[in-house]
Design a protein around this motif. Structure first.
Motif, PDB file in Angstrom:
ATOM      1  N   GLU A  40      38.933  37.229  44.009  1.00  0.00           N
ATOM      2  CA  GLU A  40      39.728  38.029  43.078  1.00  0.00           C
ATOM      3  C   GLU A  40      41.194  37.649  43.249  1.00  0.00           C
ATOM      4  O   GLU A  40      41.683  37.517  44.371  1.00  0.00           O
ATOM      5  CB  GLU A  40      39.541  39.527  43.341  1.00  0.00           C
ATOM      6  CG  GLU A  40      38.260  40.091  42.758  1.00  0.00           C
ATOM      7  CD  GLU A  40      38.262  41.608  42.766  1.00  0.00           C
ATOM      8  OE1 GLU A  40      37.919  42.210  41.734  1.00  0.00           O
ATOM      9  OE2 GLU A  40      38.597  42.200  43.805  1.00  0.00           O
ATOM     10  N   THR A  54      42.860  36.088  33.923  1.00  0.00           N
ATOM     11  CA  THR A  54      41.891  37.061  33.421  1.00  0.00           C
ATOM     12  C   THR A  54      41.229  36.520  32.165  1.00  0.00           C
ATOM     13  O   THR A  54      41.928  36.153  31.211  1.00  0.00           O
ATOM     14  CB  THR A  54      42.586  38.400  33.090  1.00  0.00           C
ATOM     15  OG1 THR A  54      43.323  38.835  34.229  1.00  0.00           O
ATOM     16  CG2 THR A  54      41.557  39.449  32.710  1.00  0.00           C
ATOM     17  N   ALA A  59      33.110  36.521  29.776  1.00  0.00           N
ATOM     18  CA  ALA A  59      33.010  36.851  31.201  1.00  0.00           C
ATOM     19  C   ALA A  59      31.773  36.183  31.766  1.00  0.00           C
ATOM     20  O   ALA A  59      30.678  36.335  31.229  1.00  0.00           O
ATOM     21  CB  ALA A  59      32.935  38.369  31.391  1.00  0.00           C
ATOM     22  N   TYR A  63      32.238  39.999  37.973  1.00  0.00           N
ATOM     23  CA  TYR A  63      33.579  40.578  38.041  1.00  0.00           C
ATOM     24  C   TYR A  63      34.006  41.219  36.722  1.00  0.00           C
ATOM     25  O   TYR A  63      34.593  42.307  36.698  1.00  0.00           O
ATOM     26  CB  TYR A  63      34.602  39.512  38.436  1.00  0.00           C
ATOM     27  CG  TYR A  63      34.675  39.226  39.919  1.00  0.00           C
ATOM     28  CD1 TYR A  63      34.215  40.149  40.849  1.00  0.00           C
ATOM     29  CD2 TYR A  63      35.201  38.028  40.384  1.00  0.00           C
ATOM     30  CE1 TYR A  63      34.275  39.881  42.208  1.00  0.00           C
ATOM     31  CE2 TYR A  63      35.279  37.756  41.745  1.00  0.00           C
ATOM     32  CZ  TYR A  63      34.806  38.685  42.655  1.00  0.00           C
ATOM     33  OH  TYR A  63      34.874  38.418  43.994  1.00  0.00           O
ATOM     34  N   HIS A  64      33.754  40.556  35.609  1.00  0.00           N
ATOM     35  CA  HIS A  64      34.234  41.035  34.300  1.00  0.00           C
ATOM     36  C   HIS A  64      33.098  41.258  33.301  1.00  0.00           C
ATOM     37  O   HIS A  64      33.374  41.550  32.134  1.00  0.00           O
ATOM     38  CB  HIS A  64      35.225  40.017  33.706  1.00  0.00           C
ATOM     39  CG  HIS A  64      36.407  39.746  34.574  1.00  0.00           C
ATOM     40  ND1 HIS A  64      37.518  40.565  34.611  1.00  0.00           N
ATOM     41  CD2 HIS A  64      36.665  38.732  35.450  1.00  0.00           C
ATOM     42  CE1 HIS A  64      38.406  40.068  35.460  1.00  0.00           C
ATOM     43  NE2 HIS A  64      37.915  38.966  35.993  1.00  0.00           N
ATOM     44  N   LYS A  67      32.974  44.653  31.208  1.00  0.00           N
ATOM     45  CA  LYS A  67      34.192  45.177  30.596  1.00  0.00           C
ATOM     46  C   LYS A  67      33.994  45.237  29.084  1.00  0.00           C
ATOM     47  O   LYS A  67      33.560  44.259  28.464  1.00  0.00           O
ATOM     48  CB  LYS A  67      35.385  44.295  30.947  1.00  0.00           C
ATOM     49  CG  LYS A  67      35.795  44.414  32.415  1.00  0.00           C
ATOM     50  CD  LYS A  67      37.051  43.610  32.705  1.00  0.00           C
ATOM     51  CE  LYS A  67      37.482  43.822  34.155  1.00  0.00           C
ATOM     52  NZ  LYS A  67      38.701  43.036  34.478  1.00  0.00           N
ATOM     53  N   ASN A 176      35.934  33.674  37.133  1.00  0.00           N
ATOM     54  CA  ASN A 176      34.799  33.470  36.225  1.00  0.00           C
ATOM     55  C   ASN A 176      33.837  32.398  36.719  1.00  0.00           C
ATOM     56  O   ASN A 176      32.928  32.006  35.985  1.00  0.00           O
ATOM     57  CB  ASN A 176      35.317  33.061  34.843  1.00  0.00           C
ATOM     58  CG  ASN A 176      35.061  34.140  33.790  1.00  0.00           C
ATOM     59  OD1 ASN A 176      34.605  35.231  34.110  1.00  0.00           O
ATOM     60  ND2 ASN A 176      35.359  33.836  32.556  1.00  0.00           N
TER      61      ASN A 176
END
Length: 518
Positions: A40, A54, A59, A63-64, A67, A176
């Protein structure tokens, strides 16, 4: 009662934690190989340019993944993974089920690749990684196919193709990355020629702003942690031989000065007083009034003959390394070397060798992508990965390279010098090149030193500081700056005296001469 900040939630109980930890500890080999590779980005680093770290469209990984903004593209990833499944695995549903089952078997290894604890159940993680892994591989492969045949739509498995640059920027972000252990597991299930990841190397070579400095065979790809790690190693191969991590004395980082300017006695003089004095003198009607201004012009002209510009003279502190335009004035030329590990300065021939970097404002037809925005994402994420994946005993050559380029390029003039030397290729404007590298200096300071780059820096500084131009500049500054306060007071006094004289003569008409008749 558990703290509200505890990792335990309704979906991840203490019992599940005990089961997972016990399973890891029982597998001693896996316990020893708990190597984090998908990090991260720290908040301090992300705040400099959040969009560079980001994902903005897709994604990949946990991690993402969930979202809301990025989940809107879930249908696109499912379409990509379905296309890959039908072409690479077969249309049978049990083939995909077998892949998910295999991922469940290695899910503990996958979890250990991520820096933070993954609060996701085993079945959810396996399905998530199967879809994202297949989509990741398909997008890389389709992008490479588009590079080889631009007429073909790289995303013909989806009704409306998203922006290619945005997709590839997301693929190259550190957060990613898909662990290589998962990508290998998927490749092993694929038919030929998709059962190896050789096209990863072709993909990297097609998008990299820097030329690859080493060769990697298909059998060696599995030794790397993920695509970004392979990208990094192609540009910065491991140093071989003794002394590869030796430390050498180097100048201070890019944003610091060689001398400590916090001492008030060494601060640069306020030149406004001198400017006012010369402006006032030019308004006087006396013949000698123009003399100081002529003397100043003579002094500045003499400095120019010695190679010292007025800006250099009044700039008290020099940065940690001379800029490209400053080096050119002392006879230094620039030459091309193979890669970052080959950067060096030849004192006898006065040649600084640097690798070629390609920077374009828009996508180059000869590459998959190389626009400024995408190049910045690549550079920033390589810097972040290098810093986060190494300890203090290891050098950071890529970070040091970007800092070297930032030191050499202070403005558009410096960028033009390197473009004329073919160190920088592409159509990106010189001012944009300067902004790019100056922005990168705000990221990370090296924890350690890279031996070949810092040896070159040390040699450059030693040579530059011993030139007649710089020695003369230092000598003049030594005496002028040591007495600037006295000179300021003296000039202020003379200015008041001249103003009084001008007023006096204006009142008594001193400029008129009375002639007596004979």
């Amino acid at each position: 009662m558990l703290s509200s900040k505890s990792i335990f939630t309704s979906s991840f109980s203490e019992q599940k934690w005990v089961e997972e930890t016990t399973a890891i500890m029982k597998n001693t080999k896996q316990a020893k190989e708990v190597l984090v590779s998908v990090f991260e980005i720290p908040k301090a680093l992300r705040s400099v340019n959040p969009e560079a770290y980001t994902p903005q469209l897709l994604a990949f990984g946990p991690y993402h993944h969930f979202k809301p903004k990025l989940y809107q593209m879930q249908r696109f990833k499912v379409a990509a993974s379905t296309k890959a499944q039908s072409e690479w695995l077969g249309d049978e549903d049990e083939t995909f089920d077998q892949l998910v089952a295999k991922i469940k078997q290695i899910q503990l290894s996958i979890r250990t690749c991520y820096q933070t604890h993954l609060d996701i159940q085993k079945d959810t993680l396996a399905l998530l990684m199967a879809i994202d892994g297949l989509a990741f591989l398909k997008l890389v492969h389709s992008s490479l196919s588009y590079y080889k045949n631009p007429r073909k739509n790289p995303f013909d498995f989806y009704g409306q193709s998203p922006d290619l640059d945005m997709i590839l920027r997301d693929i190259l972000m550190l957060e990613n990355q898909i662990p290589m252990v998962l990508l290998i597991a998927i490749a092993e299930k694929c038919h030929e020629p998709y059962n190896n990841l050789q096209y990863f190397i072709e993909f990297i070579e097609a998008i990299s702003p820097l030329q690859s400095a080493t060769k990697v065979s298909a059998s060696e790809i599995g030794n790397y942690k993920h695509l970004l790690d392979l990208f990094y190693r192609l540009i910065c191969p491991k140093e071989d031989g003794p002394g590869s991590s030796d430390q050498v004395e180097i100048p201070m980082p890019c944003d610091e000065k060689v001398e400590n300017s916090s001492n008030s006695s060494d601060q640069a003089p306020d030149c406004s007083v001198f400017k006012k004095f010369l402006a006032s003198l030019s308004n006087f009607q006396f013949r000698f009034a123009a003399l100081p201004e002529k003397l100043l012009k003579l002094v500045l002209a003499s400095l120019e003959l010695l190679g010292i510009s007025a800006q250099d003279f009044f700039d008290k502190d020099r940065a940690w390394i001379p800029t490209a335009s400053q080096l050119v004035t002392t006879g230094v030329t620039f030459s091309i070397c193979e890669g970052i590990k080959d950067i060096k300065f030849h004192k006898k021939s006065l040649v600084l060798e640097l690798p070629v970097i390609t920077l374009n404002a828009k996508r180059d037809p000869g590459k998959i992508l190389s626009s400024k925005r995408t190049t910045e994402v690549i550079l920033r994420n390589l810097i972040a990965f290098e810093s986060l994946s190494k300890d203090r005993s290891q050098s950071l050559p890529f970070t040091r390279y970007t800092q070297l380029m930032n030191g050499l390029i202070d403005n558009a003039k410096d960028a033009t010098v390197l473009k004329n030397a073919h160190i920088i290729e592409g159509d990106l404007a010189s001012v944009e090149i300067a902004n790019l590298f100056n922005g990168l200096s705000e990221t990370i300071e090296p924890k350690d030193r890279d031996i070949n780059i810092d040896k070159a820096i040390k040699k450059i500084d030693r040579y530059y500081d011993n030139t007649l131009r710089v020695k003369t500049n230092k000598l003049l500054k030594k005496y002028i700056y040591s007495s600037w306060r006295f000179l300021t007071v003296l000039v202020s006094f003379l200015l008041l005296a001249m103003m009084f004289l001008e007023t006096f003569c204006g009142f008594y008409e001193c400029n008129k001469t009375v002639r007596y008749k004979s």
